[in-house]
Each structure stands twice: as structure tokens, then as C-alpha cells.
Design an enzyme around this catalytic site. Sequence first.
Site, PDB file in Angstrom:
ATOM      1  N   ASP A  78       0.828  -1.211   0.000  1.00  0.00           N
ATOM      2  CA  ASP A  78       0.000   0.000   0.000  1.00  0.00           C
ATOM      3  C   ASP A  78       0.862   1.261   0.000  1.00  0.00           C
ATOM      4  O   ASP A  78       1.933   1.274   0.619  1.00  0.00           O
ATOM      5  CB  ASP A  78      -0.905  -0.029   1.241  1.00  0.00           C
ATOM      6  CG  ASP A  78      -2.061   0.949   1.122  1.00  0.00           C
ATOM      7  OD1 ASP A  78      -2.301   1.458   0.007  1.00  0.00           O
ATOM      8  OD2 ASP A  78      -2.713   1.200   2.138  1.00  0.00           O
TER       9      ASP A  78
ATOM     10  N   ASN B 201     -10.536  -3.804  -6.480  1.00  0.00           N
ATOM     11  CA  ASN B 201      -9.779  -2.811  -7.255  1.00  0.00           C
ATOM     12  C   ASN B 201     -10.370  -2.536  -8.637  1.00  0.00           C
ATOM     13  O   ASN B 201     -10.043  -1.528  -9.267  1.00  0.00           O
ATOM     14  CB  ASN B 201      -8.300  -3.223  -7.399  1.00  0.00           C
ATOM     15  CG  ASN B 201      -7.496  -3.058  -6.135  1.00  0.00           C
ATOM     16  OD1 ASN B 201      -6.491  -3.731  -5.923  1.00  0.00           O
ATOM     17  ND2 ASN B 201      -7.913  -2.161  -5.244  1.00  0.00           N
TER      18      ASN B 201
END
Length: 250
Positions: free
Chosen positions: A21, A69
Site C-alpha cells: 500500500d 480494485n
Amino acid sequence: MSASASGASPALPVHVGIIMDGNGRWARARGKNRLAGHKQGAEVARNVVRWAKEFGIKQISLYAFSTENWERPKLEVRGLMNLLAILLPKTLPEMMQNEVRFRILGDLSPLPGSARKAVELACSNTANNTGIDLILCLNYGGQQEIIAAVKQTLQWVQTQSDPQQALTALNPEQFRNLMWRHNIAPLDLLIRTGGEMRISNFHLWDAAYAELYFSSVLWPDFSRKDLQVALDEYASRERRYGLTSEQLET
Ligand code: FPP
């Protein structure tokens, strides 16, 4: 024992999973677009596999694209898929040299053909490598994996002489054997970079007893030293699996 020390250590995780991330924030801080962050992130992903192998880790799984996503801006999704299609074939010689076996966790079916082909080629070309498993989690979701295993279980019980009894006696080990992860070692250490403290649908089943490690470093800045610090932290943990320290000693 420091993870930097050479040789096998019982305190070394077999399987390390990473939520990579911070690519977007890394790019924004440099006035670049999000894709520039993912490109730099992909470079670090390449390096982290090599570092992990040097530390003696046998399996590393990287959360490259979650089932959620797909809802990101279309340009970003397309960019990530293109990155995959372009970078994987380029990285193949390096994977061969480092004896990396490339594997996938997730459902490849909705991926664009070019990305899917690149993935399939990398899987087949590296299938006999034994240095380290790189498990790319692509269109992966932990909840989706559990639902798929429930469906598998319902089919499996029907093949048993007493389906009702088989269902009643079903245990976690049998259930895991019906999951996508049946041939992947249990997750020992889950690392998340970027400062957030969530699991975000990653490895839900194995997260039950994995050690969690959160780093504030943005993924594109993640270094060999950062990995070493995470492994040292892991080595200092006591994994009790619900038992007491005293029980573990005996
Ligand atoms: C999370 O950071 C990162 C991702 C969703 C993608 C990770 C992808 C790579 C490291 C590149 C390699 C993968 C492929 C598919 C080629 P973020 O974008 O959420 O960062 P932010 O929280 O700072 O916005």
C-alpha cells in the site's frame, strides 16, 4: 536472531504475504499520476522477491490487485493490467535466474487477454523452479475465496458415503484443502505498508493465526532494511495458537 544472519532459523516465516500500500500517495507527493506510483511499486515488488529469497523465505505472496480494485478509475485499472502484461515477460529471465516459481492466487478469468497470457506464460515457464514461490494475488479476495471453498465443500460432501456425517465432521484442515490455497503454505507473516492497519480482504482464512506487521513506509520506498526489520520483529513474536506460553515451553 537477526533475519540478516545467514542460515535457516526456526523463527523465519515460511510464507510472507504483503499488502503493497502507498503507491498513490508516493506518486502524489512527487506531483506524478497514480500509475507512476504503481510502476515504482512494481520495481520494489521485483526487488522484494530477491531480498526474501536471500533471507531464506520460501513463499512470498503480493497483493497486486484485489477483487475490489476493479472499481478504481478505469485508467488506473487499465494501467495496472498493462503493467502486468508488459512487465511480466520482461521479468521472466530474472525469475529464471533467481529460480522463482511464479504462481497465482485469484480468479484470472476477468483479466484482459494480454495480462492473462503473460501470467499463464510466467506460470508455465517457471513451474519447475524451486528457489522461492512468488504468489501474485490477482483479482483476489479472501471472502470470495471462502465462498468458492463453501461451494467446493458442498460438491465434495456429495461424493462421500454419508454426506450429512461428512458435513458435520468437517474441520478447518479439510476445509482449507478445498480452498484455492490448498497447495500454499499457511501464511506466517502479513506485512502491510503505507500506514493503514487493515487486512483489506487479503488471506482472510490464514490471517486467523498469521503475525501482523504494519509499516508506515509507502510501498515504493520499502527497502531491504524494512523487510529485515519486519522479519526481526516476527522472530521476536511468540506464536501461541491459543495455547499458553507455559504449554509451548513443555
Ligand atoms: C495499493 O496502493 C496498491 C495497489 C492497489 C496495487 C499494487 C500494485 C503494484 C505494487 C504493482 C505491481 C502490480 C501489477 C498488477 C503490475 P494504493 O494505490 O492504494 O496507494 P494509496 O493508498 O497511497 O493511494
